[in-house]
Design a protein around this motif. Structure first.
Motif, PDB file in Angstrom:
ATOM      1  N   ALA A 124      47.696  82.834  42.633  1.00 35.06           N
ATOM      2  CA  ALA A 124      47.070  82.415  43.887  1.00 35.06           C
ATOM      3  C   ALA A 124      47.645  81.068  44.314  1.00 35.06           C
ATOM      4  CB  ALA A 124      45.559  82.316  43.724  1.00 35.06           C
ATOM      5  N   TYR A 125      47.724  80.888  45.618  1.00 35.54           N
ATOM      6  CA  TYR A 125      48.283  79.667  46.193  1.00 35.54           C
ATOM      7  C   TYR A 125      47.391  79.211  47.341  1.00 35.54           C
ATOM      8  CZ  TYR A 125      52.272  81.419  43.633  1.00 35.54           C
ATOM      9  OH  TYR A 125      53.084  81.896  42.645  1.00 35.54           O
ATOM     10  N   PHE A 126      47.419  77.936  47.617  1.00 33.70           N
ATOM     11  CA  PHE A 126      46.704  77.385  48.768  1.00 33.70           C
ATOM     12  C   PHE A 126      47.524  76.227  49.294  1.00 33.70           C
ATOM     13  CE2 PHE A 126      45.380  74.755  45.262  1.00 33.70           C
ATOM     14  CZ  PHE A 126      45.176  73.497  45.800  1.00 33.70           C
ATOM     15  N   PHE A 127      47.167  75.784  50.499  1.00 32.24           N
ATOM     16  CA  PHE A 127      47.811  74.580  51.005  1.00 32.24           C
ATOM     17  C   PHE A 127      46.744  73.594  51.428  1.00 32.24           C
ATOM     18  CE2 PHE A 127      47.558  77.217  54.868  1.00 32.24           C
ATOM     19  CZ  PHE A 127      47.038  76.330  55.794  1.00 32.24           C
ATOM     20  N   LYS A 128      47.120  72.345  51.435  1.00 34.62           N
ATOM     21  CA  LYS A 128      46.233  71.315  51.966  1.00 34.62           C
ATOM     22  C   LYS A 128      47.035  70.442  52.914  1.00 34.62           C
ATOM     23  CE  LYS A 128      46.598  68.283  47.932  1.00 34.62           C
ATOM     24  NZ  LYS A 128      45.866  67.556  46.912  1.00 34.62           N
ATOM     25  N   LEU A 129      46.361  69.938  53.912  1.00 34.32           N
ATOM     26  CA  LEU A 129      46.943  69.012  54.875  1.00 34.32           C
ATOM     27  C   LEU A 129      46.407  67.634  54.543  1.00 34.32           C
ATOM     28  CD1 LEU A 129      48.484  68.237  57.440  1.00 34.32           C
ATOM     29  CD2 LEU A 129      46.482  68.980  58.763  1.00 34.32           C
ATOM     30  N   THR A 130      47.326  66.709  54.301  1.00 38.33           N
ATOM     31  CA  THR A 130      46.966  65.355  53.914  1.00 38.33           C
ATOM     32  C   THR A 130      47.432  64.380  54.987  1.00 38.33           C
ATOM     33  OG1 THR A 130      47.279  65.995  51.615  1.00 38.33           O
ATOM     34  CG2 THR A 130      47.150  63.655  52.063  1.00 38.33           C
ATOM     35  N   ALA A 131      46.559  63.458  55.393  1.00 39.88           N
ATOM     36  CA  ALA A 131      46.896  62.427  56.372  1.00 39.88           C
ATOM     37  C   ALA A 131      47.810  61.388  55.717  1.00 39.88           C
ATOM     38  CB  ALA A 131      45.619  61.757  56.889  1.00 39.88           C
ATOM     39  N   PRO A 132      48.503  60.594  56.532  1.00 37.49           N
ATOM     40  CA  PRO A 132      49.402  59.572  55.973  1.00 37.49           C
ATOM     41  C   PRO A 132      48.729  58.608  54.991  1.00 37.49           C
ATOM     42  CG  PRO A 132      49.826  59.829  58.297  1.00 37.49           C
ATOM     43  CD  PRO A 132      48.598  60.655  57.992  1.00 37.49           C
ATOM     44  N   ASP A 133      47.418  58.384  55.154  1.00 34.07           N
ATOM     45  CA  ASP A 133      46.723  57.471  54.239  1.00 34.07           C
ATOM     46  C   ASP A 133      46.236  58.159  52.961  1.00 34.07           C
ATOM     47  OD1 ASP A 133      44.546  58.964  55.063  1.00 34.07           O
ATOM     48  OD2 ASP A 133      43.412  57.274  55.867  1.00 34.07           O
ATOM     49  N   GLY A 134      46.564  59.466  52.798  1.00 32.38           N
ATOM     50  CA  GLY A 134      46.180  60.193  51.600  1.00 32.38           C
ATOM     51  C   GLY A 134      44.903  61.000  51.722  1.00 32.38           C
ATOM     52  N   THR A 135      44.203  60.870  52.834  1.00 37.96           N
ATOM     53  CA  THR A 135      42.973  61.615  53.047  1.00 37.96           C
ATOM     54  C   THR A 135      43.277  63.097  53.226  1.00 37.96           C
ATOM     55  OG1 THR A 135      41.981  59.715  54.152  1.00 37.96           O
ATOM     56  CG2 THR A 135      40.947  61.851  54.544  1.00 37.96           C
ATOM     57  N   VAL A 136      42.579  63.956  52.497  1.00 43.10           N
ATOM     58  CA  VAL A 136      42.751  65.394  52.657  1.00 43.10           C
ATOM     59  C   VAL A 136      41.992  65.804  53.918  1.00 43.10           C
ATOM     60  CG1 VAL A 136      42.317  67.672  51.666  1.00 43.10           C
ATOM     61  CG2 VAL A 136      43.046  65.791  50.200  1.00 43.10           C
ATOM     62  N   VAL A 137      42.719  66.358  54.879  1.00 46.80           N
ATOM     63  CA  VAL A 137      42.153  66.734  56.171  1.00 46.80           C
ATOM     64  C   VAL A 137      41.675  68.183  56.166  1.00 46.80           C
ATOM     65  CG1 VAL A 137      42.649  66.956  58.635  1.00 46.80           C
ATOM     66  CG2 VAL A 137      43.636  65.069  57.332  1.00 46.80           C
ATOM     67  N   ALA A 138      42.418  69.071  55.495  1.00 42.53           N
ATOM     68  CA  ALA A 138      42.061  70.486  55.462  1.00 42.53           C
ATOM     69  C   ALA A 138      42.591  71.130  54.193  1.00 42.53           C
ATOM     70  CB  ALA A 138      42.643  71.193  56.678  1.00 42.53           C
ATOM     71  N   VAL A 139      41.852  72.148  53.726  1.00 46.01           N
ATOM     72  CA  VAL A 139      42.278  72.941  52.576  1.00 46.01           C
ATOM     73  C   VAL A 139      42.169  74.400  52.997  1.00 46.01           C
ATOM     74  CG1 VAL A 139      41.794  73.557  50.181  1.00 46.01           C
ATOM     75  CG2 VAL A 139      41.461  71.207  50.941  1.00 46.01           C
ATOM     76  N   SER A 140      43.199  75.173  52.712  1.00 45.86           N
ATOM     77  CA  SER A 140      43.245  76.573  53.129  1.00 45.86           C
ATOM     78  C   SER A 140      42.471  77.464  52.168  1.00 45.86           C
ATOM     79  CB  SER A 140      44.699  77.044  53.162  1.00 45.86           C
ATOM     80  OG  SER A 140      45.184  77.252  51.842  1.00 45.86           O
ATOM     81  N   PRO A 141      42.258  78.714  52.588  1.00 43.43           N
ATOM     82  CA  PRO A 141      41.776  79.706  51.619  1.00 43.43           C
ATOM     83  C   PRO A 141      42.921  80.059  50.669  1.00 43.43           C
ATOM     84  CG  PRO A 141      42.223  80.753  53.729  1.00 43.43           C
ATOM     85  CD  PRO A 141      42.408  79.267  53.924  1.00 43.43           C
TER      86      PRO A 141
END
Length: 86
Positions: A14-31
């Motif tokens: 299984a794989y997922f992706f996450k979107l991280t802001a430039p300051d390191g904050t995780v903005v979104a995590v995929s299913p």
């Protein structure tokens, strides 16, 4: 600097992706996805749709809500004028 999409493993198959802001904050995590290729397709879909997506406010009105919120019925859907694209 733009955000960063990171693909990671979640278990053996299984794989997922996450979107991280430039300051390191995780903005979104995929299913979870079954393949890396499917996770990459999910990133492509987010890139194509995020900039043009409508913001729909499904929150419930609170007591003493700011003007404009008191007319919204619980469970109703409306586009937030504050967040709508210009």
């Amino acid at each position: 600097m733009a955000g960063i999409f990171e693909i990671a493993e979640a278990g053996e198959k299984a794989y997922f992706f996450k979107l991280t802001a430039p300051d390191g904050t995780v903005v979104a995590v995929s299913p979870l996805f079954n393949t890396i290729k499917a996770a990459a397709a999910g990133i492509t879909a987010v890139r194509e749709n995020a900039a043009t997506g409508l913001v729909v406010d499904k929150s419930r009105p609170r007591k003493n809500a700011p003007a404009g919120r008191e007319a919204t019925r619980p469970g109703s859907t409306r586009t937030s004028p504050r967040l709508a694209p210009r």
